[in-house]
Design an enzyme around this catalytic site. Structure first.
Site, PDB file in Angstrom:
ATOM      1  N   GLU A 124      49.333  33.134  38.998  1.00 14.58           N
ATOM      2  CA  GLU A 124      50.748  33.466  39.099  1.00 14.58           C
ATOM      3  C   GLU A 124      51.557  32.914  37.926  1.00 14.58           C
ATOM      4  O   GLU A 124      52.712  33.293  37.724  1.00 14.58           O
ATOM      5  CB  GLU A 124      51.339  32.950  40.406  1.00 14.58           C
ATOM      6  CG  GLU A 124      51.460  31.437  40.491  1.00 14.58           C
ATOM      7  CD  GLU A 124      52.150  31.011  41.782  1.00 14.58           C
ATOM      8  OE1 GLU A 124      53.265  30.467  41.684  1.00 14.58           O
ATOM      9  OE2 GLU A 124      51.589  31.241  42.866  1.00 14.58           O
ATOM     10  N   GLU A 166      49.121  50.276  54.430  1.00  9.57           N
ATOM     11  CA  GLU A 166      49.418  50.925  55.713  1.00  9.57           C
ATOM     12  C   GLU A 166      50.018  52.316  55.541  1.00  9.57           C
ATOM     13  O   GLU A 166      50.047  53.106  56.499  1.00  9.57           O
ATOM     14  CB  GLU A 166      50.394  50.056  56.516  1.00  9.57           C
ATOM     15  CG  GLU A 166      49.835  48.717  56.980  1.00  9.57           C
ATOM     16  CD  GLU A 166      48.823  48.862  58.094  1.00  9.57           C
ATOM     17  OE1 GLU A 166      48.657  49.978  58.619  1.00  9.57           O
ATOM     18  OE2 GLU A 166      48.196  47.861  58.455  1.00  9.57           O
TER      19      GLU A 166
END
Length: 312
Positions: A121, A90
């Site tokens: 992960e 953004e």
């Protein structure tokens, strides 16, 4: 790590506890379920408020990095990683910064934005390699995001960042976390057990989103991307943003819509420059030079110009 050891670790985490207020949630009608969720969510901003000093310290390190040509790099797995990538993505349209100035990396790569990537992960080497691939330097800030505070991918990345000399920040929803022990600055809003046990995309995810908003937005304000509370560095890439840019110019200067359109045309759709021209009556090149001299801070450029005018 075997299953029994992992279970023992998870049992100690606040974020993995059972919420006594929602033990009967599966028996409730829709409205009551929503009320329970809403009530639990009210804990989140209060938890974030308690860690504002740590957030402020992190923002100051990010500002320093930006001023020295460094980057803000988010890294995480699953929901935490996705939230980091979202916040990073953004920044270019909102503040007209280079695409690599704020970057998000996620365990499992871009495919993991939409799909679960099993085991990604659990590998600290992948976290290290992600930062190697970004050519991490000591000018950068790395924010490791993990609700549990123990994600190996994030631990590997933060350890490498420390070795490189980069500033490190951890964002966890558990106190005294493993990533908090590694990072220079540990941010740990404790929102308590989730509405659904272990579903950390809920309260914990909301807390992370709020804090990531604060890190990026406050940093951009401090480096001159905002005038008053207007996004004067917005990148005009579509018709909606062109309309928003016109409204910003109108709000900042009191001009009409037609005048805003003309000013944006003169400035090459540079909102900040358009406002400065309108408020100072300077020509485009003179105004651009004055803004550069003010380091891109519109308010400073306006004040400097007013001071020059008053002294004549």
């Amino acid at each position: 790590m075997n299953a029994q050891t992992l279970m023992s670790e998870l049992e100690k985490l606040v974020s993995e506890g059972r919420n006594p207020d929602t033990m009967q949630i599966d028996l409730q009608p829709t409205t009551e379920i929503l009320k329970l969720i809403n009530t639990a969510d009210k804990d989140v901003p209060l938890a974030v408020e308690k860690v504002i000093p740590e957030i402020a310290e992190a923002v100051d390190r990010i500002i320093e990095a930006f001023q020295n040509g460094g980057r803000l790099i988010y890294m995480g797995a699953g929901t935490s990683g996705r939230l980091g990538v979202l916040d990073a993505s953004e920044c270019p349209p909102t503040f007209s910064v280079p695409e690599d100035m704020v970057t998000g990396v996620i365990a499992g790569g871009d495919h993991a934005l939409r799909h679960a990537v099993e085991g990604a992960e659990d590998d600290p080497e992948q976290g290290r390699q992600a930062l190697v691939d970004l050519a991490l330097t000591d000018r950068d800030v790395v924010v490791g995001i993990a609700v549990s505070g123990r994600t190996p991918y994030v631990i590997g990345g933060l350890k490498y960042a420390r070795e490189t000399g980069a500033k490190t920040v951890s964002l966890s929803c558990n106190p005294d976390s493993a990533i908090g022990a590694i990072a220079d600055i540990a941010i740990a809003p404790v929102v308590g057990p989730e509405i659904l046990t272990g579903s950390t995309r809920m309260k914990s995810g909301t807390a992370q989103k709020l804090i990531l908003n604060m890190l990026s937005t406050a940093s951009m304000i401090r480096i001159g991307k905002i005038y008053q509370n207007l996004m004067v560095d917005v990148n005009i890439s579509n018709q909606k943003l062109l309309a928003r840019a016109s409204r910003i110019v109108m709000e900042a200067t009191g001009c009409s819509a037609d005048e805003a359109e003309t000013l944006l045309g003169q400035s090459g759709n540079d909102v900040k420059l358009a406002i400065f021209i309108a408020l100072t009556d300077m020509d485009v090149e003179e105004a651009r030079a004055a803004l550069e001299q003010a380091g891109g801070f519109l308010r400073k450029a306006i004040n400097d110009r007013q001071g020059q005018t008053a002294s004549k």
